[in-house]
Design a protein around this motif. Structure first.
Motif, PDB file in Angstrom:
ATOM      1  N   TYR A   1      -2.222  -2.229  -1.147  1.00 49.41           N
ATOM      2  CA  TYR A   1      -2.204  -3.493  -0.424  1.00 49.41           C
ATOM      3  C   TYR A   1      -2.173  -3.220   1.085  1.00 49.41           C
ATOM      4  CZ  TYR A   1      -0.525  -4.966  -5.019  1.00 49.41           C
ATOM      5  OH  TYR A   1      -0.395  -5.169  -6.367  1.00 49.41           O
ATOM      6  N   LEU A   2      -2.660  -4.205   1.823  1.00 51.97           N
ATOM      7  CA  LEU A   2      -2.541  -4.152   3.274  1.00 51.97           C
ATOM      8  C   LEU A   2      -2.080  -5.526   3.744  1.00 51.97           C
ATOM      9  CD1 LEU A   2      -2.983  -2.328   5.782  1.00 51.97           C
ATOM     10  CD2 LEU A   2      -5.204  -3.478   6.062  1.00 51.97           C
ATOM     11  N   GLN A   3      -0.821  -5.591   4.162  1.00 50.38           N
ATOM     12  CA  GLN A   3      -0.279  -6.817   4.729  1.00 50.38           C
ATOM     13  C   GLN A   3      -0.571  -6.814   6.222  1.00 50.38           C
ATOM     14  OE1 GLN A   3       1.318  -9.516   3.230  1.00 50.38           O
ATOM     15  NE2 GLN A   3       1.173 -10.434   5.272  1.00 50.38           N
ATOM     16  N   MET A   4      -1.307  -7.801   6.674  1.00 48.62           N
ATOM     17  CA  MET A   4      -1.720  -7.872   8.069  1.00 48.62           C
ATOM     18  C   MET A   4      -1.076  -9.090   8.720  1.00 48.62           C
ATOM     19  SD  MET A   4      -5.747  -6.864   7.684  1.00 48.62           S
ATOM     20  CE  MET A   4      -6.169  -8.362   6.810  1.00 48.62           C
ATOM     21  N   ASN A   5      -0.214  -8.843   9.666  1.00 44.80           N
ATOM     22  CA  ASN A   5       0.473  -9.913  10.390  1.00 44.80           C
ATOM     23  C   ASN A   5       0.026  -9.928  11.847  1.00 44.80           C
ATOM     24  OD1 ASN A   5       1.989 -10.469   8.055  1.00 44.80           O
ATOM     25  ND2 ASN A   5       3.593  -9.014   8.654  1.00 44.80           N
ATOM     26  N   SER A   6       0.288 -11.041  12.512  1.00 45.64           N
ATOM     27  CA  SER A   6      -0.039 -11.185  13.935  1.00 45.64           C
ATOM     28  C   SER A   6      -1.483 -10.765  14.209  1.00 45.64           C
ATOM     29  CB  SER A   6       0.921 -10.354  14.784  1.00 45.64           C
ATOM     30  OG  SER A   6       2.259 -10.748  14.566  1.00 45.64           O
ATOM     31  N   LEU A   7      -2.385 -11.285  13.413  1.00 50.09           N
ATOM     32  CA  LEU A   7      -3.784 -10.880  13.523  1.00 50.09           C
ATOM     33  C   LEU A   7      -4.376 -11.296  14.866  1.00 50.09           C
ATOM     34  CD1 LEU A   7      -4.832 -11.566   9.878  1.00 50.09           C
ATOM     35  CD2 LEU A   7      -5.211  -9.412  11.081  1.00 50.09           C
ATOM     36  N   LYS A   8      -5.265 -10.448  15.368  1.00 49.30           N
ATOM     37  CA  LYS A   8      -5.921 -10.668  16.645  1.00 49.30           C
ATOM     38  C   LYS A   8      -7.435 -10.745  16.431  1.00 49.30           C
ATOM     39  CE  LYS A   8      -2.494  -7.676  18.894  1.00 49.30           C
ATOM     40  NZ  LYS A   8      -2.295  -6.445  19.718  1.00 49.30           N
ATOM     41  N   PRO A   9      -8.157 -11.369  17.337  1.00 49.17           N
ATOM     42  CA  PRO A   9      -9.623 -11.406  17.193  1.00 49.17           C
ATOM     43  C   PRO A   9     -10.239 -10.020  17.064  1.00 49.17           C
ATOM     44  CG  PRO A   9      -8.918 -12.989  18.843  1.00 49.17           C
ATOM     45  CD  PRO A   9      -7.691 -12.194  18.452  1.00 49.17           C
ATOM     46  N   GLU A  10      -9.645  -9.029  17.708  1.00 53.41           N
ATOM     47  CA  GLU A  10     -10.196  -7.678  17.623  1.00 53.41           C
ATOM     48  C   GLU A  10      -9.964  -7.014  16.265  1.00 53.41           C
ATOM     49  OE1 GLU A  10      -8.183  -8.906  20.010  1.00 53.41           O
ATOM     50  OE2 GLU A  10      -6.727  -7.384  20.699  1.00 53.41           O
ATOM     51  N   ASP A  11      -9.211  -7.671  15.391  1.00 50.14           N
ATOM     52  CA  ASP A  11      -9.061  -7.172  14.022  1.00 50.14           C
ATOM     53  C   ASP A  11     -10.223  -7.613  13.137  1.00 50.14           C
ATOM     54  OD1 ASP A  11      -5.576  -7.895  14.315  1.00 50.14           O
ATOM     55  OD2 ASP A  11      -6.511  -5.909  14.402  1.00 50.14           O
ATOM     56  N   THR A  12     -11.101  -8.449  13.660  1.00 56.64           N
ATOM     57  CA  THR A  12     -12.251  -8.907  12.898  1.00 56.64           C
ATOM     58  C   THR A  12     -13.132  -7.730  12.505  1.00 56.64           C
ATOM     59  OG1 THR A  12     -12.271 -11.081  13.934  1.00 56.64           O
ATOM     60  CG2 THR A  12     -14.341 -10.302  12.981  1.00 56.64           C
ATOM     61  N   ALA A  13     -13.393  -7.600  11.210  1.00 63.40           N
ATOM     62  CA  ALA A  13     -14.171  -6.475  10.704  1.00 63.40           C
ATOM     63  C   ALA A  13     -14.340  -6.621   9.198  1.00 63.40           C
ATOM     64  CB  ALA A  13     -13.470  -5.149  11.007  1.00 63.40           C
ATOM     65  N   VAL A  14     -15.200  -5.785   8.652  1.00 66.49           N
ATOM     66  CA  VAL A  14     -15.234  -5.608   7.208  1.00 66.49           C
ATOM     67  C   VAL A  14     -14.230  -4.505   6.879  1.00 66.49           C
ATOM     68  CG1 VAL A  14     -16.603  -4.965   5.201  1.00 66.49           C
ATOM     69  CG2 VAL A  14     -17.637  -6.324   7.044  1.00 66.49           C
ATOM     70  N   TYR A  15     -13.324  -4.805   5.990  1.00 64.30           N
ATOM     71  CA  TYR A  15     -12.274  -3.859   5.603  1.00 64.30           C
ATOM     72  C   TYR A  15     -12.659  -3.205   4.275  1.00 64.30           C
ATOM     73  CZ  TYR A  15      -9.238  -5.374   9.344  1.00 64.30           C
ATOM     74  OH  TYR A  15      -8.698  -5.626  10.592  1.00 64.30           O
ATOM     75  N   TYR A  16     -12.623  -1.885   4.280  1.00 65.36           N
ATOM     76  CA  TYR A  16     -12.999  -1.107   3.111  1.00 65.36           C
ATOM     77  C   TYR A  16     -11.793  -0.352   2.576  1.00 65.36           C
ATOM     78  CZ  TYR A  16     -17.829  -1.780   4.691  1.00 65.36           C
ATOM     79  OH  TYR A  16     -19.019  -2.318   5.096  1.00 65.36           O
ATOM     80  N   CYS A  17     -11.693  -0.313   1.273  1.00 64.62           N
ATOM     81  CA  CYS A  17     -10.672   0.483   0.601  1.00 64.62           C
ATOM     82  C   CYS A  17     -11.281   1.824   0.203  1.00 64.62           C
ATOM     83  CB  CYS A  17     -10.205  -0.276  -0.631  1.00 64.62           C
ATOM     84  SG  CYS A  17      -9.037   0.609  -1.680  1.00 64.62           S
ATOM     85  N   LYS A  18     -10.488   2.868   0.325  1.00 65.28           N
ATOM     86  CA  LYS A  18     -10.923   4.191  -0.134  1.00 65.28           C
ATOM     87  C   LYS A  18      -9.826   4.826  -0.956  1.00 65.28           C
ATOM     88  CE  LYS A  18     -10.905   8.188   2.159  1.00 65.28           C
ATOM     89  NZ  LYS A  18     -11.221   9.260   3.142  1.00 65.28           N
TER      90      LYS A  18
END
Length: 121
Positions: A79-96
């Motif tokens: 899991y990835l809990q993402m808090n206080s998100l910012k516009p620069e966090d915009t992306a496609v997130y990939y799991c590996k």
């Protein structure tokens, strides 16, 4: 064959939170490491966070204090809990995942298909 399926992406406003999930399925003997990477438009893919089977965790400096990675070994899920998100966090997130399939002695790197996270007001 081992597959990773991500979920949880979406559109949020700055300051909000999202939780990504990535489940590994298939003939899995063991998983060494699992992690999250992201790729923003026009940029190279970068590490976000990784967690090793022994519990060691690593974060990119840009997400320290805001993102938390965790793992459920019984469910082969990260899991990835993402808090206080910012516009620069915009992306496609990939799991590996670094996986040892049943019947093999070596580990393989397996990637998910990606999930889009958009942070915008």
């Amino acid at each position: 064959q081992v597959r990773l399926v991500e979920s949880g992406g979406g559109l949020v406003q700055p300051g909000e939170s999202l939780r990504l999930s990535c489940a590994a399925s298939g003939s899995i003997a063991s998983i060494n490491a699992m992690g999250w990477y992201r790729q923003a438009p026009g940029k190279e893919r970068e590490l976000v966070a990784t967690i090793i089977s022994g519990g060691s965790i690593n974060y990119a400096d840009s997400v320290k204090g805001r993102f938390t990675i965790s793992r459920d070994n019984a469910k082969n899920t990260v899991y990835l809990q993402m808090n206080s998100l910012k516009p620069e966090d915009t992306a496609v997130y990939y799991c590996k995942a670094v996986v040892r399939p049943v019947g093999r002695w070596s580990y393989l790197e397996v990637w998910g298909q990606g999930t889009l996270v958009t942070v915008s007001s």
